[in-house]
Structure formats: C-alpha cells, structure tokens
Design a protein around this motif. Structure first.
Motif, PDB file in Angstrom:
ATOM      1  N   ALA A 136       0.828  -1.207   0.000  1.00  0.00           N
ATOM      2  CA  ALA A 136       0.000   0.000   0.000  1.00  0.00           C
ATOM      3  C   ALA A 136       0.865   1.259   0.000  1.00  0.00           C
ATOM      4  N   THR A 137       2.027   1.170   0.631  1.00  0.00           N
ATOM      5  CA  THR A 137       2.934   2.329   0.692  1.00  0.00           C
ATOM      6  C   THR A 137       4.039   2.259  -0.351  1.00  0.00           C
ATOM      7  N   HIS A 138       4.266   1.073  -0.922  1.00  0.00           N
ATOM      8  CA  HIS A 138       5.284   0.894  -1.965  1.00  0.00           C
ATOM      9  C   HIS A 138       4.675   0.132  -3.151  1.00  0.00           C
ATOM     10  N   PRO A 139       3.734   0.728  -3.872  1.00  0.00           N
ATOM     11  CA  PRO A 139       3.165   0.018  -5.023  1.00  0.00           C
ATOM     12  C   PRO A 139       4.225  -0.212  -6.096  1.00  0.00           C
ATOM     13  N   ARG A 140       3.924  -1.125  -6.986  1.00  0.00           N
ATOM     14  CA  ARG A 140       4.844  -1.503  -8.061  1.00  0.00           C
ATOM     15  C   ARG A 140       6.199  -1.956  -7.516  1.00  0.00           C
ATOM     16  N   SER A 141       6.141  -2.794  -6.470  1.00  0.00           N
ATOM     17  CA  SER A 141       7.337  -3.418  -5.913  1.00  0.00           C
ATOM     18  C   SER A 141       7.560  -4.774  -6.568  1.00  0.00           C
ATOM     19  N   LEU A 142       8.760  -5.329  -6.366  1.00  0.00           N
ATOM     20  CA  LEU A 142       9.016  -6.728  -6.680  1.00  0.00           C
ATOM     21  C   LEU A 142       8.759  -7.534  -5.421  1.00  0.00           C
ATOM     22  N   VAL A 143       7.905  -8.546  -5.511  1.00  0.00           N
ATOM     23  CA  VAL A 143       7.639  -9.453  -4.396  1.00  0.00           C
ATOM     24  C   VAL A 143       8.201 -10.817  -4.771  1.00  0.00           C
ATOM     25  N   SER A 144       9.111 -11.342  -3.950  1.00  0.00           N
ATOM     26  CA  SER A 144       9.722 -12.639  -4.213  1.00  0.00           C
ATOM     27  C   SER A 144       9.519 -13.542  -3.000  1.00  0.00           C
ATOM     28  N   LEU A 145       8.563 -14.460  -3.111  1.00  0.00           N
ATOM     29  CA  LEU A 145       8.225 -15.373  -2.020  1.00  0.00           C
ATOM     30  C   LEU A 145       8.035 -16.777  -2.590  1.00  0.00           C
ATOM     31  N   MET A 146       8.697 -17.743  -1.976  1.00  0.00           N
ATOM     32  CA  MET A 146       8.683 -19.112  -2.475  1.00  0.00           C
ATOM     33  C   MET A 146       7.343 -19.807  -2.232  1.00  0.00           C
ATOM     34  N   HIS A 147       7.127 -20.871  -2.984  1.00  0.00           N
ATOM     35  CA  HIS A 147       5.943 -21.694  -2.762  1.00  0.00           C
ATOM     36  C   HIS A 147       6.197 -22.695  -1.637  1.00  0.00           C
ATOM     37  N   GLY A 148       7.234 -23.522  -1.768  1.00  0.00           N
ATOM     38  CA  GLY A 148       7.541 -24.520  -0.746  1.00  0.00           C
ATOM     39  C   GLY A 148       8.938 -24.329  -0.208  1.00  0.00           C
ATOM     40  N   MET A 180       7.616 -27.690  -8.067  1.00  0.00           N
ATOM     41  CA  MET A 180       7.413 -28.028  -9.477  1.00  0.00           C
ATOM     42  C   MET A 180       7.573 -29.541  -9.665  1.00  0.00           C
ATOM     43  N   GLY A 181       6.617 -30.156 -10.316  1.00  0.00           N
ATOM     44  CA  GLY A 181       6.636 -31.605 -10.491  1.00  0.00           C
ATOM     45  C   GLY A 181       5.995 -32.359  -9.336  1.00  0.00           C
ATOM     46  N   HIS A 182       5.641 -31.640  -8.267  1.00  0.00           N
ATOM     47  CA  HIS A 182       5.001 -32.268  -7.108  1.00  0.00           C
ATOM     48  C   HIS A 182       3.600 -31.722  -6.862  1.00  0.00           C
ATOM     49  N   TYR A 183       3.325 -30.516  -7.376  1.00  0.00           N
ATOM     50  CA  TYR A 183       2.012 -29.891  -7.295  1.00  0.00           C
ATOM     51  C   TYR A 183       1.667 -29.313  -8.668  1.00  0.00           C
ATOM     52  N   GLU A 250       6.793 -34.216 -17.536  1.00  0.00           N
ATOM     53  CA  GLU A 250       5.655 -34.939 -18.102  1.00  0.00           C
ATOM     54  C   GLU A 250       5.303 -36.147 -17.234  1.00  0.00           C
ATOM     55  N   ILE A 251       6.310 -36.916 -16.834  1.00  0.00           N
ATOM     56  CA  ILE A 251       6.081 -38.093 -15.983  1.00  0.00           C
ATOM     57  C   ILE A 251       5.543 -37.665 -14.623  1.00  0.00           C
ATOM     58  N   ALA A 252       6.137 -36.628 -14.057  1.00  0.00           N
ATOM     59  CA  ALA A 252       5.722 -36.154 -12.733  1.00  0.00           C
ATOM     60  C   ALA A 252       4.255 -35.742 -12.736  1.00  0.00           C
ATOM     61  N   CYS A 253       3.840 -35.027 -13.779  1.00  0.00           N
ATOM     62  CA  CYS A 253       2.447 -34.587 -13.859  1.00  0.00           C
ATOM     63  C   CYS A 253       1.508 -35.756 -14.158  1.00  0.00           C
ATOM     64  N   ARG A 254       1.971 -36.683 -14.948  1.00  0.00           N
ATOM     65  CA  ARG A 254       1.168 -37.860 -15.291  1.00  0.00           C
ATOM     66  C   ARG A 254       0.836 -38.696 -14.058  1.00  0.00           C
ATOM     67  N   ASP A 255       1.809 -38.869 -13.181  1.00  0.00           N
ATOM     68  CA  ASP A 255       1.671 -39.772 -12.034  1.00  0.00           C
ATOM     69  C   ASP A 255       1.524 -39.032 -10.709  1.00  0.00           C
ATOM     70  N   MET A 256       1.219 -37.736 -10.757  1.00  0.00           N
ATOM     71  CA  MET A 256       1.296 -36.902  -9.558  1.00  0.00           C
ATOM     72  C   MET A 256       0.375 -37.360  -8.429  1.00  0.00           C
ATOM     73  N   ALA A 257      -0.870 -37.644  -8.726  1.00  0.00           N
ATOM     74  CA  ALA A 257      -1.821 -38.006  -7.677  1.00  0.00           C
ATOM     75  C   ALA A 257      -1.376 -39.262  -6.928  1.00  0.00           C
ATOM     76  N   SER A 293       2.339 -28.354   4.461  1.00  0.00           N
ATOM     77  CA  SER A 293       3.756 -28.583   4.169  1.00  0.00           C
ATOM     78  C   SER A 293       3.918 -29.514   2.984  1.00  0.00           C
ATOM     79  N   LEU A 294       5.098 -29.489   2.398  1.00  0.00           N
ATOM     80  CA  LEU A 294       5.458 -30.398   1.324  1.00  0.00           C
ATOM     81  C   LEU A 294       5.350 -31.839   1.808  1.00  0.00           C
ATOM     82  N   TYR A 295       4.699 -32.669   1.038  1.00  0.00           N
ATOM     83  CA  TYR A 295       4.588 -34.079   1.427  1.00  0.00           C
ATOM     84  C   TYR A 295       5.907 -34.820   1.286  1.00  0.00           C
TER      85      TYR A 295
END
Length: 380
Positions: A136-148, A180-183, A250-257, A293-295
């Motif tokens: 709100a005080t610094h619009p147009r910032s770069l935000v860098s936050l990891m997924h896992g 990536m490859g896990h979710y 491709e394999i990771a996404c195919r068998d992910m579940a 958390s990451l499984y």
C-alpha cells in the motif's frame, strides 16, 4: 540397506528420462543454432520440450526460457525485474533460499532497490497482512516469495499472495523449485509474473531448469553473448538436459496423484515412528502438518544429545543419506539461516529427511529405527 532420504537436494534420474536423453547424448549432436539438418533436428527437440513444459503449466511456449537450473532462473527474474523495470522496492522473507536472498541483498547493497522483509511466526507462517501494508505504501514493488520452503517444507499460499500483488500492481516472482513436479501449477489461475523449475528436483537431470515469464513482461537478459533462447538467455542450449527436463515433468504430472498419496503415507509413517521412539522429538516449522507442508519433506528437531554434532555422520555410517537442512548448509547443528530466523534452539540438532516415489516402507522403518537407536538406545 542403503537409504536415500535427501530428495529435496536432488532426486535419482528416472529411467524413462534417461531413455529420452540418450539419443541426444549420442546420435543427435548438432548445434541447435546451426541451419543444417543436424542443427535443425536438435532445435526441433528443444521446441518440442518447450511446448511440453508450457502445456503442463498452462503457459505459452514463448513464456518458457530454459536455464542452467533454479538458481539462474531466480537470478534472472530478480535482476531483470529490478534493472529493466526500474522497481525501487522489493519484498521477500528471511526464510527464502539463498538463490533469492543473495541477489536481492546484492541489489540493495548497490543501492538499486530498497529491501523489506516480511515478519513470520515461530512456525514460519508469513504475515501477509504486512505484505498488504508494505504494498500500500510501496506500489509496483518486486515481491519474491517461495511456494515450498526447501528446509522446513512450509507451503505459502501463492494464490493469495498473487491476489495481493495484483491489487497493488506488484511484480510477483515465486521460487517453485521444491514444488514443481510435485504440485499442479496453472499460470492462468495464478497471478505470478515469474516461476521456476529445476529438473533434478523431479527425477530429471542436473544442470537444467526453466523460467516462466508472463507474456508482455519484457526484462533484460542476465547472460549476454549469443542471443540463444529467443534473445533472453545466451549460451548454447543443453539439449539433452532440456529433453530430459520436459520428459521428467511430463512423468511427474502424469503420475502426480499416485505419488502424492504414496509419499504422504511414507511421511506419516516416519512421523509416527519417530514420535513413538524418541522422547521430545519435534518438527520444525509446519513440517508435520500434512495440509500446510510439502509431502516430500520432514524437518526433524531432535533433543539435545552428545550425538548431535555427529548426527549426519552417524546416519551416513548406517547407510542413510540425509541433510541438516538445505544442501547448501553443512552439519546437523543449528547453522541454517532459516532455523535461525525461527529462533530455534541451538542445542537441538535438525535433520531433514526428504522422500520420493522410489523410497519404500522398509527404508522408512530402517531410518526411523536408526534415529531411535541413536537418541533412545534403551528403547531399541
């Protein structure tokens, strides 16, 4: 028995991936920038791989740039955003991988951008209310936050973070190397501008990764000299690595579940055996929370003991490969910037046990038994 439980550092190469790579290690050796037949043949393989990766994350092929790995992809997104887009403020957290923290700190030290860190609680949950306030005080910032998180396994809600960034016209980069490859990642649903992948984290080859850069966001190259990769990244392409990356994803996404279900069961089994066998065993961050958390990752905090300083060595002697945290951090004692940020007890040793589709219940039981033997020998 040899037990490999350091899959967050790197995973074994999938045999299907090796089969896909072999022709480009032996028969198809042309330079993809050459105009002759052998060159065109390998250029075609790169573009097929680019299309495959793009389809798997619901992107356009033009939005995919192949890199040497996640570190280069993170650096490209960060340096490119600040220097090309002129972003004078960046926001991250002290729990990020050094591939994100060090570039941002270098830019701040050089006076190219101001750097703010988000607060977090003792389990590593980020204060997204503060993110809203900062933007709100610094619009147009770069935000860098990891997924896992690579050490704790904590998952950040990158969908919510993306929504916050969108409200303030911020550029959002997320390090998705561990997920990536896990979710599933659908960039049409997420509001991120950059995300990254590294093949060796999902049973692909080392030394190759990719960067997704949202279409229309033009940033300057990090590596100059040849204008390969559509003028974004110079250097002769790692053809067999790129082919292997696409096949592995491709394999990771195919068998992910199936893999998610199987590996989560291994993790739950490991948690149960450690809790039953070691008094005062704890788990760092949200590592033991299945929905947060990451499984694939379990960060174990062990009670003070004379064995602590030799923990990883003792596990190695018993043919168990594990780490104390990030692959960039040596030793089992508190030496990780992530654990330090959480205010952990330096007298407690941490071991990160990270699993893959190739681990078995027998291996989990053996690893748990060896840890119990080290910390509670009377119970064995």
């Amino acid at each position: 028995m040899h037990v490999y439980l350091d899959n967050a550092a790197t995973t074994p190469l999938d045999p299907e991936v090796l089969d896909a790579m072999l022709p480009y290690l032996s028969q198809h050796y042309g330079n993809p920038s050459s105009l002759h037949g052998p060159g065109r043949q390998v250029r075609s393989a790169i573009e097929v791989a680019r299309k495959t990766v793009a389809q798997l994350i619901n992107a356009a092929p033009s939005e995919i740039t192949f890199t040497s790995g996640g570190t280069e992809a993170d650096n490209y997104a960060i340096f490119g955003s600040v220097r090309t887009l002129g972003l004078r403020h960046a926001i991250t957290s002290p729990l990020e991988h050094h591939a994100v923290l060090h570039p941002l700190q270098a830019l701040a030290k050089n006076g190219e951008t101001e750097l703010s860190y988000l607060r977090h609680d003792a389990q590593g949950r980020l204060d997204l209310g503060q993110l809203e306030e900062l933007l709100a005080t610094h619009p147009r910032s770069l935000v860098s936050l990891m997924h896992g998180n690579n050490e704790l396994g904590n998952l950040n809600d990158i969908s919510e973070i993306g929504d916050i960034c969108a409200r303030h016209d911020a550029v959002f980069h997320t390090d998705t190397v561990q997920t990536m490859g896990h979710y599933r990642h659908d960039v049409q649903q997420l509001k991120n501008h950059f995300l990254v992948g590294s093949a060796h984290k999902f049973h692909g080859p080392k030394g190759v990764g990719f960067l997704y850069r949202r279409g229309g966001l033009e940033v300057g190259p990090l590596i100059h000299g040849g204008a390969q990769e559509r003028n974004v990244r110079s250097g002769t392409e790692n053809v067999y690595g790129i082919v292997g990356l696409a096949k592995a994803l491709e394999i990771a996404c195919r068998d992910m579940a199936a893999h998610q279900y199987y590996i989560q069961r291994l993790k739950d089994r490991l948690i149960g055996r450690l809790q039953a066998g070691i008094a005062d065993v704890q788990f760092n961050g949200l590592s033991a929370a299945a929905d947060q958390s990451l499984y694939t990752v379990l960060s174990v905090s062990l009670p003070p003991s004379s064995i602590s300083e030799m923990l990883l060595f003792s596990l190695d002697i018993n043919k168990i490969a594990a780490s104390g945290g990030s692959a960039c951090t040596s030793g089992a004692q508190l030496g990780s910037h992530v654990l330090e940020a959480l205010g952990g007890d330096a007298n407690r040793a941490t071991v990160r046990l990270s699993m893959s589709k190739l681990n078995t219940e027998e291996e989990i039981d053996y690893a748990a038994a060896q840890l119990v033997k080290l910390y509670q020998p009377a119970l064995v």
